[in-house]
Design a protein around this motif. Structure first.
Motif, PDB file in Angstrom:
ATOM      1  N   THR A  44       0.844  -1.188   0.000  1.00  0.00           N
ATOM      2  CA  THR A  44       0.000   0.000   0.000  1.00  0.00           C
ATOM      3  C   THR A  44       0.882   1.242   0.000  1.00  0.00           C
ATOM      4  OG1 THR A  44      -0.045   0.113   2.415  1.00  0.00           O
ATOM      5  CG2 THR A  44      -1.733  -1.255   1.341  1.00  0.00           C
ATOM      6  N   LYS A  45       0.295   2.409  -0.244  1.00  0.00           N
ATOM      7  CA  LYS A  45       1.057   3.655  -0.220  1.00  0.00           C
ATOM      8  C   LYS A  45       1.673   3.886   1.157  1.00  0.00           C
ATOM      9  CE  LYS A  45      -1.411   6.154  -3.863  1.00  0.00           C
ATOM     10  NZ  LYS A  45      -2.229   7.363  -4.200  1.00  0.00           N
ATOM     11  N   LYS A  69      -4.475  -8.012   5.149  1.00  0.00           N
ATOM     12  CA  LYS A  69      -3.928  -6.800   4.547  1.00  0.00           C
ATOM     13  C   LYS A  69      -2.431  -6.645   4.780  1.00  0.00           C
ATOM     14  CE  LYS A  69      -8.227  -4.139   4.668  1.00  0.00           C
ATOM     15  NZ  LYS A  69      -8.900  -2.912   5.166  1.00  0.00           N
TER      16      LYS A  69
END
Length: 401
Positions: free
Chosen positions: A91-92, A218
């Motif tokens: 993710t960023k 995640k």
């Protein structure tokens, strides 16, 4: 090995895996693939950690869950550094943390993201397999993932801590993951746990190609913990089917899950998962043997399972164990409630069931492997034991799966 050969090995490994790889000589970088500027390489913090490791093959998992590996060759100057590898999409926020921890300037964020996101996703065990493969290609020395995990110094205290907590929880508490191409491997593990076949499990972990499952979390740590919980659930059920006491199985399951939740390293989770499988399988194996069985009976069972693909004669077992055939036959019958020859036949038939279920070996090959006098005799004996012909058993098993 010439420099030209080293370059060829680097190119081949990178083209096959997509994992970044570097060659250092006299602590100076000679070649890296892909060819990126040094200010984009996040390996900096991993290098001192890997340098401290005394083993020729070692690994490191960074605080950002990036995997790195080191290989040195006694007959070759320099060392090889693999990685980073990672399991879940970045993710960023994760990219920003990696850049901060690796002291990569924010002005290079676009170039860095382009470099690191091109690295193919790979599980931690998959990365270790790649590390073992490159080591063999370089040195012709074989090391398994299990052995690689065990070489870490932190496992000495870790394993002792596991055993202490297992004992305490088991005796004081008396008051996937959605799998994709992992199904066959999963079924083999379950079958070996159900039958208490520890030796086959060890061989499976050493030699099998790891399957790739779907993403269920995640972040990489939660992903591994979820896989661990799924694995414990499947293995617990298999052990119960294999005869392990239900209360013991569930207490053991709860203990392992609690222990996994307390961990914060991918490598320790991977190690714990393998030890969990061995633990359940070992308990099933011992459960098959009556508590008061004599040592000679236990040694006899171990000999039979070890020599499953040989002609097993009572006289040969007795000779190997230094006793008479009549003595070992009598003690075995007293301890197990079954004649030694009947037990040998049972073990052969159970092995035949595994081979029919988990391999495509023809009947003739299975018959020869288990040392039956002919294929027709093997088929007749299998039908008497299971009520089905070998072919029907194989087909019915696969229809169920």
């Amino acid at each position: 090995m010439s420099l030209k050969d080293i370059y060829f090995l680097l190119d081949s490994f990178y083209n096959i895996t997509g994992l970044p790889i570097r060659y250092y000589s006299n602590e100076q970088l000679v070649r890296m693939l892909p060819d990126i500027p040094s200010y984009l390489d996040p390996v900096g913090k991993a290098l001192p950690v890997l340098a401290q490791d005394e083993f020729n093959v070692s690994y490191h998992v960074s605080e950002d869950f990036l995997f790195y590996g080191k290989i040195t060759n006694d007959g070759l100057a320099g060392e090889f550094i693999l990685g980073p590898g990672y399991y879940t999409p970045l993710t960023k926020n994760h990219l920003s943390k990696i850049m901060i921890h690796s002291t990569i300037s924010y002005q290079h964020s676009t170039l860095f993201a382009e470099f690191i996101t091109k690295i193919p996703l790979i599980s931690f065990e998959g990365f270790l397999n790649s590390l073992c493969f490159f080591n063999f290609a370089l040195t012709r020395k074989r090391i398994t993932v299990e052995k690689l995990l065990m070489t870490g110094n932190h496992f000495n205290s870790f394993e002792a801590d596991i055993k202490n907590k297992m004992s305490q929880n088991l005796y004081e508490t008396e008051t996937e993951l959605t799998f994709h191409n992992t199904y066959t491997l999963e079924q083999q593990i379950i079958e070996f746990v159900r039958t208490g076949d520890v030796e086959r499990l060890k061989a499976l972990f050493e030699n099998s190609v790891r399957g790739k499952g779907g993403l269920v979390a995640k972040d990489a740590l939660r992903q591994e913990k979820n896989i661990f919980i799924a694995s414990v659930t499947l293995v617990t059920r298999a052990a119960i089917e294999g005869g392990l006491d239900m209360e013991t199985a569930y207490h053991l399951s709860d203990t392992y899950i609690q222990q996994s939740e307390s961990l914060s390293r991918l490598d320790t989770l991977s190690f714990l998962r393998q030890q969990m499988v061995f633990d359940f399988a070992g308990r099933v194996a011992m459960n098959e043997i009556p508590e008061k069985a004599s040592l000679i009976t236990i040694e006899c069972i171990q000999s039979i399972k070890k020599n499953i693909n040989s002609i097993i004669l009572v006289s040969k077992i007795a000779s190997d164990l230094g006793v008479s055939a009549s003595y070992i036959s009598r003690r075995f019958n007293e301890d197990m409630g079954i004649s030694l020859s009947s037990y040998i036949h049972k073990i052969k038939m159970e092995e035949a069931r595994k081979l029919l279920a988990f391999s495509d070996k023809p009947l003739s090959e299975i018959s020869n492997y288990l040392c039956f006098s002919s294929q027709s005799y093997f088929q007749n004996q299998f039908k008497k034991y299971t009520g089905e012909t070998p072919l029907k058993y194989r087909n019915s098993f696969r229809n169920c799966t």
